[in-house]
Design a protein around this motif. Structure first.
Motif, PDB file in Angstrom:
ATOM      1  N   THR A   1      35.523  34.001 -74.471  1.00 45.37           N
ATOM      2  CA  THR A   1      35.385  34.600 -73.436  1.00 45.37           C
ATOM      3  C   THR A   1      34.202  35.066 -73.165  1.00 45.37           C
ATOM      4  OG1 THR A   1      37.721  36.356 -73.797  1.00 45.37           O
ATOM      5  CG2 THR A   1      36.139  37.312 -73.391  1.00 45.37           C
ATOM      6  N   ILE A   2      33.422  35.536 -72.230  1.00 41.38           N
ATOM      7  CA  ILE A   2      31.923  35.635 -72.564  1.00 41.38           C
ATOM      8  C   ILE A   2      31.631  36.701 -71.778  1.00 41.38           C
ATOM      9  CG2 ILE A   2      30.046  34.736 -71.569  1.00 41.38           C
ATOM     10  CD1 ILE A   2      30.615  31.875 -72.366  1.00 41.38           C
ATOM     11  N   ALA A   3      30.667  38.022 -72.208  1.00 39.29           N
ATOM     12  CA  ALA A   3      30.709  39.068 -71.194  1.00 39.29           C
ATOM     13  C   ALA A   3      32.380  39.541 -70.841  1.00 39.29           C
ATOM     14  CB  ALA A   3      29.749  39.278 -69.911  1.00 39.29           C
ATOM     15  N   GLY A   4      32.974  39.044 -71.505  1.00 34.25           N
ATOM     16  CA  GLY A   4      34.964  40.580 -70.971  1.00 34.25           C
ATOM     17  C   GLY A   4      34.956  39.465 -70.628  1.00 34.25           C
ATOM     18  N   VAL A   5      35.002  38.368 -69.665  1.00 32.04           N
ATOM     19  CA  VAL A   5      35.504  37.580 -68.437  1.00 32.04           C
ATOM     20  C   VAL A   5      36.075  36.061 -69.332  1.00 32.04           C
ATOM     21  CG1 VAL A   5      35.103  36.100 -66.590  1.00 32.04           C
ATOM     22  CG2 VAL A   5      33.498  38.131 -67.044  1.00 32.04           C
ATOM     23  N   PRO A   6      37.441  36.294 -69.191  1.00 33.75           N
ATOM     24  CA  PRO A   6      38.078  34.999 -69.969  1.00 33.75           C
ATOM     25  C   PRO A   6      37.469  33.737 -68.776  1.00 33.75           C
ATOM     26  CG  PRO A   6      39.856  36.258 -68.631  1.00 33.75           C
ATOM     27  CD  PRO A   6      38.201  36.722 -68.885  1.00 33.75           C
ATOM     28  N   LEU A   7      36.636  32.456 -69.645  1.00 33.54           N
ATOM     29  CA  LEU A   7      36.522  31.324 -69.212  1.00 33.54           C
ATOM     30  C   LEU A   7      37.403  29.586 -69.230  1.00 33.54           C
ATOM     31  CD1 LEU A   7      32.779  31.618 -68.911  1.00 33.54           C
ATOM     32  CD2 LEU A   7      34.243  32.421 -67.270  1.00 33.54           C
ATOM     33  N   LEU A   8      38.475  28.947 -68.427  1.00 35.95           N
ATOM     34  CA  LEU A   8      39.057  27.781 -68.914  1.00 35.95           C
ATOM     35  C   LEU A   8      38.397  27.177 -68.945  1.00 35.95           C
ATOM     36  CD1 LEU A   8      42.266  29.280 -67.565  1.00 35.95           C
ATOM     37  CD2 LEU A   8      41.542  28.948 -69.571  1.00 35.95           C
ATOM     38  N   THR A   9      37.981  26.127 -70.027  1.00 37.50           N
ATOM     39  CA  THR A   9      37.200  24.571 -69.986  1.00 37.50           C
ATOM     40  C   THR A   9      37.801  23.675 -69.764  1.00 37.50           C
ATOM     41  OG1 THR A   9      35.827  25.588 -71.617  1.00 37.50           O
ATOM     42  CG2 THR A   9      35.375  23.471 -70.859  1.00 37.50           C
ATOM     43  N   VAL A  10      38.414  23.294 -68.720  1.00 34.88           N
ATOM     44  CA  VAL A  10      38.950  21.929 -68.585  1.00 34.88           C
ATOM     45  C   VAL A  10      38.860  20.988 -69.076  1.00 34.88           C
ATOM     46  CG1 VAL A  10      41.194  21.387 -67.240  1.00 34.88           C
ATOM     47  CG2 VAL A  10      40.763  23.908 -66.789  1.00 34.88           C
ATOM     48  N   ALA A  11      39.309  20.203 -69.836  1.00 31.95           N
ATOM     49  CA  ALA A  11      38.658  18.895 -69.941  1.00 31.95           C
ATOM     50  C   ALA A  11      39.080  17.722 -68.511  1.00 31.95           C
ATOM     51  CB  ALA A  11      39.072  18.223 -71.030  1.00 31.95           C
ATOM     52  N   LYS A  12      37.944  16.778 -68.338  1.00 36.51           N
ATOM     53  CA  LYS A  12      38.531  15.926 -67.854  1.00 36.51           C
ATOM     54  C   LYS A  12      39.896  14.896 -68.245  1.00 36.51           C
ATOM     55  CE  LYS A  12      33.187  15.064 -67.026  1.00 36.51           C
ATOM     56  NZ  LYS A  12      32.105  13.880 -66.986  1.00 36.51           N
ATOM     57  N   PRO A  13      40.402  14.144 -66.772  1.00 38.37           N
ATOM     58  CA  PRO A  13      41.758  13.410 -66.668  1.00 38.37           C
ATOM     59  C   PRO A  13      41.370  13.097 -68.048  1.00 38.37           C
ATOM     60  CG  PRO A  13      40.683  13.634 -63.953  1.00 38.37           C
ATOM     61  CD  PRO A  13      39.775  14.859 -65.094  1.00 38.37           C
ATOM     62  N   GLN A  14      42.776  12.548 -68.386  1.00 44.18           N
ATOM     63  CA  GLN A  14      42.355  11.632 -69.510  1.00 44.18           C
ATOM     64  C   GLN A  14      42.945   9.964 -69.625  1.00 44.18           C
ATOM     65  OE1 GLN A  14      41.819  12.913 -73.053  1.00 44.18           O
ATOM     66  NE2 GLN A  14      40.890  14.384 -71.008  1.00 44.18           N
ATOM     67  N   ALA A  15      43.034  10.063 -68.400  1.00 43.91           N
ATOM     68  CA  ALA A  15      43.217   7.851 -68.005  1.00 43.91           C
ATOM     69  C   ALA A  15      42.461   6.849 -68.295  1.00 43.91           C
ATOM     70  CB  ALA A  15      43.060   8.091 -66.841  1.00 43.91           C
ATOM     71  N   VAL A  16      40.799   7.780 -68.925  1.00 43.06           N
ATOM     72  CA  VAL A  16      40.573   6.287 -69.308  1.00 43.06           C
ATOM     73  C   VAL A  16      40.527   6.179 -70.540  1.00 43.06           C
ATOM     74  CG1 VAL A  16      37.575   6.157 -70.214  1.00 43.06           C
ATOM     75  CG2 VAL A  16      38.511   6.581 -67.566  1.00 43.06           C
ATOM     76  N   ARG A  17      40.827   7.264 -71.034  1.00 43.41           N
ATOM     77  CA  ARG A  17      40.925   7.227 -72.742  1.00 43.41           C
ATOM     78  C   ARG A  17      42.994   6.453 -73.085  1.00 43.41           C
ATOM     79  NH1 ARG A  17      42.559  12.581 -75.265  1.00 43.41           N
ATOM     80  NH2 ARG A  17      42.608  11.672 -77.012  1.00 43.41           N
ATOM     81  N   ALA A  18      43.366   6.894 -71.711  1.00 43.25           N
ATOM     82  CA  ALA A  18      44.832   6.667 -72.319  1.00 43.25           C
ATOM     83  C   ALA A  18      44.499   4.680 -72.415  1.00 43.25           C
ATOM     84  CB  ALA A  18      45.573   6.672 -71.399  1.00 43.25           C
TER      85      ALA A  18
END
Length: 487
Positions: free
Chosen positions: A273-290
């Protein structure tokens, strides 16, 4: 379409059901704690007995004398760490892999706490006992959680331990969401009413429309809901949600928000939460890690062990196929692997030798989309029906895994004819190695519609996690032995 306002269930009836649900939630947590306590105690007792009887770790000496006095402290520390780590939080139980991750991390933390404490106190705790206790206890706890989850899901399917909910949002979103809940009864949500700005929309499954989102407080009182689920289109302005949350502050109903983002694993999402605004940080797709070494190493080890352990069954299967019609034992079919590379997918032959020619004479089939499936395929042999039912025909694919053409877990291996007709993002299924099993296998196998199979494969590719692979493999055994969707 006329206005549809359906009366909600009677208040006394709902109150009784909701009291039962509240008691059920505590019952689940307390039962889990009791099961964990028994498993930890048994694991420690077994570790102590093994250390006392085995000379593999050196002379046993006075192990029993040194370990027995601190056994209760050892067990208590493990259980307290599980509680402190949140292993009994209601929101973690029953779905996802986070519950297993929390239990595993709590066990590692317990080992660290006990090990450091013994060192600082200069207490001669048996290292062999310490090692055996966690090697036995941690898998036992994870297996116990898996079995308890199966019990919980079964109870929910029978109508017990379910949560009555109100659904708020756009009528189309409510309709789609309610269909998911109606289909996936193991989730345990019962929709007792809906709130939408368009009260003239007829919702599926006779869901009662109790008014608009601004009527949430009265709707909670009227329906006795224990949770309010907010979908897209719930409010015209962002501050409206906070106003409603304040109104519901004294109520026992949970507030659940379903973001417009879909097909995301919780492991890829982080909120701040930044300045009262909830922010969702979405990781990149995981195909490379797989495709990295952890998954590949696991594939090699398990496939090698699998070939050794399954070799007697594979020999018997080969002899049965040969004896039935004297045809070839192995069926080789060209499939499309990672990055579009072709390979020969191996299977025990389960059909007559001229199956491809007979396929041209079959006018209709049970598959959807690009899949060709027949529940009663006349081309399947007697032996073939048995080995298909229990997926024995796929055991030769362990060799494909060793060769690096497949993985233990991944999307369904696709035919060239299917890939040539892929549209849009469907080709992303080829970003990882195809799997011997996968989400499609444990979610219905051949019973799944084409669109659902693709959705599950894409979800797996984008949200790969090693813990998820372990969970899929555990669920595979149940799917195979139940023979659900196998034909």
């Amino acid at each position: 379409m006329g206005q549809v306002l359906v009366p909600a269930p009677s208040r006394p009836l709902l109150q009784g059901a909701h009291r039962a649900h509240h008691q059920g939630r505590w019952t689940v947590a307390l039962t889990l704690f009791a099961v964990d306590a028994v498993l930890v105690a048994l694991s420690c007792t077994l570790a102590l007995n093994l250390r006392s009887q085995l000379t593999l770790f050196g002379p046993t000496g006075d192990v029993m004398t040194l370990v027995a006095p601190v056994m209760a402290l050892f067990i208590g520390t493990w259980l307290v760490t599980l509680v402190a780590s949140g292993a009994y939080r209601q929101r973690l139980l029953g779905a996802g892999t986070t519950e297993y991750s929390v239990v595993a991390r709590a066990s590692v933390l317990t080992a660290a706490v006990i090990g450091i404490s013994a060192y600082l106190a200069d207490y001669p705790l048996s290292r062999a006992f310490f090692f055996l206790a966690f090697i036995i206890g941690t898998p036992a706890l994870l297996l116990g959680r898996l079995l308890m989850r199966r019990v919980l899901h079964a109870a929910r399917r029978r109508g017990a331990m379910r949560l009555p909910v109100l659904v708020v949002g756009d009528p189309f979103r409510i309709s789609d969401f309610s269909k998911v809940l109606h289909r996936e009864t193991w989730i345990g949500y019962d929709v007792v009413g809906a709130l939408t700005h368009d009260t003239g929309y007829e919702l599926p499954h006779e869901i009662a429309v109790l008014g608009t989102p601004h009527d949430a407080l009265s709707a909670v009182h009227e329906s006795g809901a224990r949770a309010v689920i907010f979908l897209e289109g719930s409010f015209r302005e962002s501050q409206d949600f906070n106003k409603l949350a304040r109104e519901l502050e004294r109520e026992h109903a949970q507030l659940i928000v379903v973001p417009s983002l879909t097909e995301l694993s919780s492991t890829r999402v982080d909120m701040q939460t930044i300045a009262g605004v909830p922010l969702l940080t979405v990781a990149k797709p995981q195909a490379v890690r797989a495709g990295r070494w952890v998954k590949r190493s696991f594939d090699i080890i398990v496939a090698s062990l699998g070939l050794v352990l399954a070799s007697p069954l594979m020999l018997v299967t080969a002899l049965a196929i040969k004896r039935e019609d004297a045809g070839p034992v192995i069926f080789r079919q060209t499939r499309v692997g990672k990055d579009g590379v072709l390979f020969h997918c191996l299977k025990f032959r389960s059909m007559v030798t001229n199956a491809d020619e007979l396929k041209k004479t079959i006018d209709s089939h049970d598959g959807e989309g690009l899949l060709f499936k027949l529940k009663r395929d006349p081309r399947v042999t007697k032996v073939g029906r048995v080995i298909r039912r229990y997926s024995i025909d796929e055991l030769p694919q362990l060799w494909n895994i060793l060769r690096g053409e497949m993985s233990l877990v991944g999307p369904r291996p696709a035919l060239e004819s299917e890939v040539s007709r892929y549209e849009g993002d469907v080709s992303r299924r080829l970003a990882v190695r195809p799997g011997l099993t996968g989400l499609w296998q444990v979610s219905g196998r051949s019973d799944l519609p084409w669109e659902e199979a693709v959705r599950l494969d894409l979800y797996y590719v984008d949200n790969w996690a090693f813990v998820q692979d372990l969970a899929i493999m555990a669920r595979t055994a149940k799917a195979v032995f139940s023979s659900r969707g196998a034909y």
